[in-house]
Design a protein around this motif. Structure first.
Motif, mmCIF file in Angstrom:
data_model
loop_
_atom_site.group_PDB
_atom_site.id
_atom_site.type_symbol
_atom_site.label_atom_id
_atom_site.label_comp_id
_atom_site.label_asym_id
_atom_site.label_seq_id
_atom_site.Cartn_x
_atom_site.Cartn_y
_atom_site.Cartn_z
ATOM 1 N N ILE A 76 0.844 -1.204 0.000
ATOM 2 C CA ILE A 76 0.000 0.000 0.000
ATOM 3 C C ILE A 76 0.878 1.252 0.000
ATOM 4 O O ILE A 76 0.636 2.203 -0.747
ATOM 5 C CB ILE A 76 -0.979 -0.015 1.202
ATOM 6 N N SER A 77 1.898 1.232 0.817
ATOM 7 C CA SER A 77 2.824 2.372 0.851
ATOM 8 C C SER A 77 3.512 2.540 -0.506
ATOM 9 O O SER A 77 3.569 3.645 -1.055
ATOM 10 C CB SER A 77 3.873 2.147 1.951
ATOM 11 N N ASN A 78 4.014 1.460 -1.049
ATOM 12 C CA ASN A 78 4.713 1.515 -2.349
ATOM 13 C C ASN A 78 3.804 2.055 -3.457
ATOM 14 O O ASN A 78 4.254 2.733 -4.382
ATOM 15 C CB ASN A 78 5.181 0.114 -2.770
ATOM 16 N N ALA A 79 2.523 1.739 -3.360
ATOM 17 C CA ALA A 79 1.591 2.114 -4.435
ATOM 18 C C ALA A 79 1.072 3.535 -4.296
ATOM 19 O O ALA A 79 0.913 4.244 -5.294
ATOM 20 C CB ALA A 79 0.402 1.132 -4.439
ATOM 21 N N ILE A 80 0.803 3.963 -3.076
ATOM 22 C CA ILE A 80 0.117 5.255 -2.890
ATOM 23 C C ILE A 80 1.072 6.435 -2.756
ATOM 24 O O ILE A 80 0.793 7.520 -3.264
ATOM 25 C CB ILE A 80 -0.841 5.169 -1.676
ATOM 26 N N ARG A 81 2.206 6.256 -2.110
ATOM 27 C CA ARG A 81 3.100 7.410 -1.904
ATOM 28 C C ARG A 81 3.583 8.043 -3.208
ATOM 29 O O ARG A 81 3.777 9.272 -3.260
ATOM 30 C CB ARG A 81 4.267 7.037 -1.003
ATOM 31 N N PRO A 82 3.800 7.275 -4.258
ATOM 32 C CA PRO A 82 4.215 7.921 -5.519
ATOM 33 C C PRO A 82 3.206 8.962 -6.018
ATOM 34 O O PRO A 82 3.577 9.877 -6.754
ATOM 35 C CB PRO A 82 4.345 6.747 -6.495
ATOM 36 N N ALA A 83 1.942 8.850 -5.608
ATOM 37 C CA ALA A 83 0.953 9.857 -6.016
ATOM 38 C C ALA A 83 1.333 11.227 -5.448
ATOM 39 O O ALA A 83 1.210 12.252 -6.121
ATOM 40 C CB ALA A 83 -0.442 9.447 -5.541
ATOM 41 N N LEU A 84 1.808 11.240 -4.205
ATOM 42 C CA LEU A 84 2.220 12.510 -3.587
ATOM 43 C C LEU A 84 3.421 13.101 -4.326
ATOM 44 O O LEU A 84 3.539 14.311 -4.462
ATOM 45 C CB LEU A 84 2.624 12.277 -2.131
ATOM 46 N N VAL A 85 4.296 12.222 -4.795
ATOM 47 C CA VAL A 85 5.476 12.689 -5.526
ATOM 48 C C VAL A 85 5.060 13.311 -6.857
ATOM 49 O O VAL A 85 5.511 14.403 -7.221
ATOM 50 C CB VAL A 85 6.477 11.527 -5.760
ATOM 51 N N GLY A 86 4.174 12.633 -7.568
ATOM 52 C CA GLY A 86 3.718 13.144 -8.872
ATOM 53 C C GLY A 86 2.960 14.450 -8.724
ATOM 54 O O GLY A 86 3.148 15.404 -9.496
ATOM 55 N N TRP A 87 2.115 14.512 -7.705
ATOM 56 C CA TRP A 87 1.371 15.752 -7.416
ATOM 57 C C TRP A 87 2.346 16.870 -7.061
ATOM 58 O O TRP A 87 2.254 17.985 -7.600
ATOM 59 C CB TRP A 87 0.401 15.490 -6.259
ATOM 60 N N GLY A 88 3.274 16.560 -6.166
ATOM 61 C CA GLY A 88 4.205 17.584 -5.692
ATOM 62 C C GLY A 88 5.091 18.121 -6.797
ATOM 63 O O GLY A 88 5.352 19.325 -6.875
ATOM 64 N N LYS A 89 5.531 17.232 -7.672
ATOM 65 C CA LYS A 89 6.410 17.659 -8.766
ATOM 66 C C LYS A 89 5.639 18.586 -9.720
ATOM 67 O O LYS A 89 6.180 19.588 -10.206
ATOM 68 C CB LYS A 89 6.921 16.418 -9.509
ATOM 69 N N THR A 90 4.406 18.238 -9.978
ATOM 70 C CA THR A 90 3.582 19.070 -10.863
ATOM 71 C C THR A 90 3.309 20.424 -10.222
ATOM 72 O O THR A 90 3.455 21.479 -10.853
ATOM 73 C CB THR A 90 2.234 18.362 -11.152
ATOM 74 N N LEU A 91 2.931 20.386 -8.937
ATOM 75 C CA LEU A 91 2.641 21.622 -8.207
ATOM 76 C C LEU A 91 3.881 22.510 -8.127
ATOM 77 O O LEU A 91 3.777 23.743 -8.256
ATOM 78 C CB LEU A 91 2.150 21.270 -6.792
ATOM 79 N N ALA A 92 5.042 21.895 -7.934
ATOM 80 C CA ALA A 92 6.279 22.675 -7.767
ATOM 81 C C ALA A 92 6.481 23.632 -8.940
ATOM 82 O O ALA A 92 6.849 24.797 -8.753
ATOM 83 C CB ALA A 92 7.470 21.734 -7.630
ATOM 84 N N SER A 93 6.215 23.147 -10.137
ATOM 85 C CA SER A 93 6.438 24.002 -11.313
ATOM 86 C C SER A 93 5.356 25.077 -11.427
ATOM 87 O O SER A 93 5.583 26.120 -12.022
ATOM 88 C CB SER A 93 6.510 23.161 -12.588
#
Ligand SMILES: NC(=O)c1ccc[n+]([C@@H]2O[C@H](COP(=O)([O-])OP(=O)(O)OC[C@H]3O[C@@H](n4cnc5c(N)ncnc54)[C@H](OP(=O)(O)O)[C@@H]3O)[C@@H](O)[C@H]2O)c1
Length: 259
Positions: A152-169
């Protein structure tokens, strides 16, 4: 190092103990006004008392949207705004990728992603208006190198990374940075629970499981909470103004890949 954190206002989720507590303590020591939340007010109060320095305790289960919205409202009223937001949450139960119920997936996704983003969305306009903001997500080494039996951790945490990277820009030009910190193995209650579960699953002693884990870490030991918190304090500081969209590893060299 002058962090520029004196007087900055921070909200740290999942902060009654462990990594969130360490980050709250680190920010408070730098003079930030810190609000902390966890699932019980008693837990948050005890942590706030331990830190001292006028830390404000709140209740918020990141799985409960009404508590999430109330937290944003109450913290904004108490501090007048939030400059630094630390998105931390309780870890999901360990287990294989196969056989997770749809309800469990939904529940974990709400608590570990949807409601965290909901908090950030409500606090971002203020950060953008003030031309300063820091959003820091506590993720896991599992987003780079998936950890067995933590599906569950392996699957869901990458969503925060993808969101954060998009938001950062989207918000970089407004002085708002968005980063994530990936803990390897930091000595908290969560790690003790995972080692115990692993021992039970494999029929080994907890000591054997921990020794094998330490052997896989080039530093030869688990990290300390303060060592993890130091990375968050740096990312929150004015010194980290040109760092955004990144994943910072605090893992004693454990993750073996370069990317
Ligand atoms: N420690 C590590 O080495 C490591 C490695 C990789 C990833 N992580 C992840 O980093 C995060 C923090 O880990 P940790 O080691 O500090 O864990 P921890 O020692 O178990 O502490 C978790 C904190 O989050 C709070 N919490 C738990 N469930 C919550 C929820 N639904 N809503 C709001 N707060 C909640 C807990 O307080 P209450 O129980 O009082 O609510 C506690 O303050 C977890 O997601 C964990 O999986 C940790």
């Amino acid at each position: 190092m002058e962090t520029g954190l004196n007087g900055k206002r921070a909200l740290v989720l999942g902060a009654s103990k462990g990594l969130g507590f360490g980050i709250a303590q680190g920010l408070a020591e730098e003079g930030a006004r810190v609000a902390i939340a966890s699932r019980t007010l008693e837990g948050s109060k005890a942590a706030a008392d331990k830190i001292g320095r006028d830390v404000l305790p709140f209740i918020c289960d990141t799985g409960k949207v009404d508590q999430v919205d109330a937290l944003v409202k109450d913290v904004t009223a108490a501090l007048g705004g939030v400059d630094i937001l630390v998105l931390n949450s309780g870890g999901p139960p360990p287990g294989k990728a196969q056989g997770v119920s749809s309800d469990q997936w939904r529940q974990s996704f709400e608590a570990m992603f949807v409601n965290l983003v909901r908090i950030a969305d409500q606090l971002l306009p203020g950060m953008i208006e003030r031309k300063f903001g820091r959003i820091i997500s506590v993720i896991s080494s599992g987003v780079i190198q998936p950890i067995p039996n933590l599906a569950i951790s392996n699957a869901i945490r990458p969503a925060l990374v993808g969101w954060g990277k998009t938001l950062a820009s989207e918000v970089a030009s407004a002085g708002v940075t968005v980063n994530a910190i990936a803990p390897g193995r930091i000595a908290t209650d969560r790690l003790k629970q995972l080692d115990a579960a692993n021992a039970e699953r494999t029929g080994r002693s907890v000591e054997d499981v921990a020794a094998a884990a330490r052997a896989g870490i080039p530093a030869g030991r688990y990290g300390e909470i303060e060592e993890f918190a130091a990375a968050a304090v740096f990312l929150a500081s004015e010194k980290a103004s040109f760092m955004t969209g990144s994943i910072l590893r605090v893992d004693g060299g454990q993750i073996s890949s370069t990317t």
